[in-house]
Design an enzyme around this catalytic site. Structure first.
Site, mmCIF file in Angstrom:
data_model
loop_
_atom_site.group_PDB
_atom_site.id
_atom_site.type_symbol
_atom_site.label_atom_id
_atom_site.label_comp_id
_atom_site.label_asym_id
_atom_site.label_seq_id
_atom_site.Cartn_x
_atom_site.Cartn_y
_atom_site.Cartn_z
ATOM 1 N N ARG A 30 0.826 -1.210 0.000
ATOM 2 C CA ARG A 30 0.000 0.000 0.000
ATOM 3 C C ARG A 30 0.862 1.263 0.000
ATOM 4 O O ARG A 30 0.537 2.262 -0.658
ATOM 5 C CB ARG A 30 -0.917 -0.012 1.227
ATOM 6 C CG ARG A 30 -1.905 1.140 1.300
ATOM 7 C CD ARG A 30 -2.993 0.824 2.305
ATOM 8 N NE ARG A 30 -3.943 1.924 2.418
ATOM 9 C CZ ARG A 30 -3.954 2.809 3.395
ATOM 10 N NH1 ARG A 30 -3.053 2.740 4.370
ATOM 11 N NH2 ARG A 30 -4.858 3.770 3.437
ATOM 12 N N ASP A 35 2.620 6.057 -2.804
ATOM 13 C CA ASP A 35 3.716 6.877 -3.326
ATOM 14 C C ASP A 35 3.507 7.179 -4.806
ATOM 15 O O ASP A 35 3.565 8.342 -5.232
ATOM 16 C CB ASP A 35 5.053 6.150 -3.120
ATOM 17 C CG ASP A 35 6.236 6.968 -3.623
ATOM 18 O OD1 ASP A 35 6.240 8.195 -3.406
ATOM 19 O OD2 ASP A 35 7.149 6.380 -4.229
ATOM 20 N N VAL A 38 0.928 9.813 -6.265
ATOM 21 C CA VAL A 38 1.108 11.238 -5.947
ATOM 22 C C VAL A 38 2.436 11.700 -6.554
ATOM 23 O O VAL A 38 3.508 11.352 -6.056
ATOM 24 C CB VAL A 38 1.104 11.465 -4.421
ATOM 25 C CG1 VAL A 38 1.285 12.935 -4.102
ATOM 26 C CG2 VAL A 38 -0.192 10.937 -3.815
ATOM 27 N N ASP A 42 8.322 8.476 -6.620
ATOM 28 C CA ASP A 42 9.488 9.328 -6.324
ATOM 29 C C ASP A 42 9.886 9.289 -4.857
ATOM 30 O O ASP A 42 10.729 10.072 -4.421
ATOM 31 C CB ASP A 42 9.206 10.777 -6.742
ATOM 32 C CG ASP A 42 8.064 11.417 -5.959
ATOM 33 O OD1 ASP A 42 7.375 10.697 -5.194
ATOM 34 O OD2 ASP A 42 7.842 12.635 -6.113
ATOM 35 N N SER A 44 8.199 10.289 -2.399
ATOM 36 C CA SER A 44 7.735 11.472 -1.665
ATOM 37 C C SER A 44 6.931 11.098 -0.425
ATOM 38 O O SER A 44 6.939 11.835 0.573
ATOM 39 C CB SER A 44 6.906 12.385 -2.581
ATOM 40 O OG SER A 44 5.785 11.702 -3.111
ATOM 41 N N ASN A 62 -3.538 8.993 4.336
ATOM 42 C CA ASN A 62 -2.332 8.407 4.928
ATOM 43 C C ASN A 62 -2.280 8.498 6.448
ATOM 44 O O ASN A 62 -1.667 7.647 7.101
ATOM 45 C CB ASN A 62 -1.087 9.102 4.362
ATOM 46 C CG ASN A 62 -0.896 8.850 2.885
ATOM 47 O OD1 ASN A 62 -1.387 7.869 2.344
ATOM 48 N ND2 ASN A 62 -0.177 9.749 2.215
ATOM 49 N N PRO A 131 -7.391 7.192 -4.509
ATOM 50 C CA PRO A 131 -8.778 6.702 -4.471
ATOM 51 C C PRO A 131 -9.222 6.441 -3.033
ATOM 52 O O PRO A 131 -8.441 5.974 -2.202
ATOM 53 C CB PRO A 131 -8.709 5.397 -5.262
ATOM 54 C CG PRO A 131 -7.471 5.505 -6.099
ATOM 55 C CD PRO A 131 -6.504 6.311 -5.294
ATOM 56 N N THR A 162 -6.382 -8.680 -1.298
ATOM 57 C CA THR A 162 -6.410 -10.070 -0.868
ATOM 58 C C THR A 162 -5.593 -10.259 0.412
ATOM 59 O O THR A 162 -5.703 -11.292 1.077
ATOM 60 C CB THR A 162 -5.862 -10.999 -1.973
ATOM 61 O OG1 THR A 162 -5.974 -12.355 -1.538
ATOM 62 C CG2 THR A 162 -4.409 -10.713 -2.284
ATOM 63 N N ASP A 214 -9.789 -9.559 3.369
ATOM 64 C CA ASP A 214 -10.173 -10.877 2.868
ATOM 65 C C ASP A 214 -10.198 -11.802 4.075
ATOM 66 O O ASP A 214 -9.157 -12.194 4.587
ATOM 67 C CB ASP A 214 -9.165 -11.354 1.814
ATOM 68 C CG ASP A 214 -9.283 -12.842 1.507
ATOM 69 O OD1 ASP A 214 -10.316 -13.450 1.858
ATOM 70 O OD2 ASP A 214 -8.338 -13.403 0.921
ATOM 71 N N ASP A 222 -3.684 -14.469 -2.778
ATOM 72 C CA ASP A 222 -4.358 -15.410 -3.668
ATOM 73 C C ASP A 222 -5.529 -14.708 -4.341
ATOM 74 O O ASP A 222 -5.622 -13.475 -4.297
ATOM 75 C CB ASP A 222 -4.808 -16.656 -2.889
ATOM 76 C CG ASP A 222 -5.699 -16.314 -1.696
ATOM 77 O OD1 ASP A 222 -6.300 -15.204 -1.676
ATOM 78 O OD2 ASP A 222 -5.816 -17.145 -0.768
#
Length: 295
Positions: A30, A35, A38, A42, A44, A62, A131, A162, A214, A222
């Site tokens: 994640r 990273d 945005v 890089d 950031s 975040n 998102p 998953t 999951d 999986d």
């Protein structure tokens, strides 16, 4: 496992972290995603606040959520001892995301090297570009398109869910009063909704409680995520919404039946993700420490 298999410091660093923290594989994956969405890949997201800019760690998506910084810092320290100012923090993060998937049972993919670290962060973009779990599919698709990813990438990269956990506040709206109806989300399996209401009661103090994205194989990479969606058992609204469009639901059905197809396409999409907006050549820098820009 052959002893030399763990020889690269990024692989050993992820392996050692996973021994101590079952959640860290999902967290590293994640972190890489947050990273690259945005200002491109890089590094950031790794930067702390300075007098001249606000870092991305405190952005809404975040704050109290992204983790794994210490793992990247530890790997970077090992790499710096062997090869000072040679391997960028963003390359290390990209490698770490891959190793997290592989060590969780998922696919491997080639990681190109030579990315350079950025010298600033973008708090505004972190708040706007990532998102959200409450967004409609059209919004999510638009955010992916803005960084050069297509509809298949949306479905494939969502499969990263998953593994890992989500805090109650990210899906509690589905359990009690979905879109002002006073009822649970009709697209959420009723027995799952009942179970989730136990772990996420309708009080503010439960907002940070963790639940598996999951629940079948929480720590194994999986295709169970897609099987869950077919059965209306996706945790986040942004996951289950993939069944609302015939184009994306067809892909979900395929991945639920053919794990090798998911693995192949996931590897392809991760290569695309890792190449978003990279800095190369003499631009940017190779940071000594991932949380701060070299002076």
């Amino acid at each position: 496992m052959p002893a030399n298999w763990l020889k690269p410091p990024y692989r050993y660093g992820v392996w050692a972290a996973m021994k101590n923290d079952t959640r860290i594989a999902a967290s590293l994956l994640r972190l890489h995603f947050h990273d690259c969405f945005v200002n491109g890949c890089d590094g950031s997201v790794l930067l702390d606040d300075t007098k001249t800019f606000k870092g991305e760690k405190k952005a809404g998506p975040n704050r109290n959520s992204v983790r794994g910084f210490q793992v990247i810092d530890n790997i970077k320290a090992d790499v710096e001892r062997a090869c000072p100012l040679t391997v960028s923090c963003v390359d290390i993060l990209t490698f770490a995301a891959r190793e997290a998937v592989v060590l969780s049972g998922g696919p491997n993919w080639p990681v190109a090297v030579g990315r350079r670290d950025g010298v600033t962060a973008n708090l505004k973009a972190a708040n706007e570009n990532l998102p959200a779990p409450f967004e409609p599919l059209a919004n999510i698709t638009a955010k992916f398109a803005a960084v050069g990813l297509d509809l298949r990438d949306v479905v494939v990269l969502s499969g990263a869910h998953t593994i890992g956990m989500a805090q109650c506040f990210t899906f509690k709206n589905r359990l009690f009063d979905f879109k002002g109806t006073g009822q649970p989300d009709p697209n959420l399996d009723s027995s799952l909704a009942s179970s989730l209401r136990t772990s996420c009661p309708n009080v503010n103090k439960s907002n940070g409680n963790l639940n598996s994205l999951d629940m079948v194989t929480t720590y194994k990479f999986d295709n169970a995520y897609y099987k869950n969606l077919v059965n209306n058992a996706g945790l986040l609204e942004s996951d289950q919404v993939l069944m609302s469009d015939p184009r994306t639901s067809a892909m979900v059905n395929d991945y639920s039946m053919y794990p090798d197809l998911f693995y192949r396409d996931f590897a392809t999409s991760m290569v695309k993700l890792g190449n978003i907006g990279v800095i190369t050549g003499q631009n940017g820098q190779v940071r000594r420490k991932c949380g701060e820009v070299n002076l």
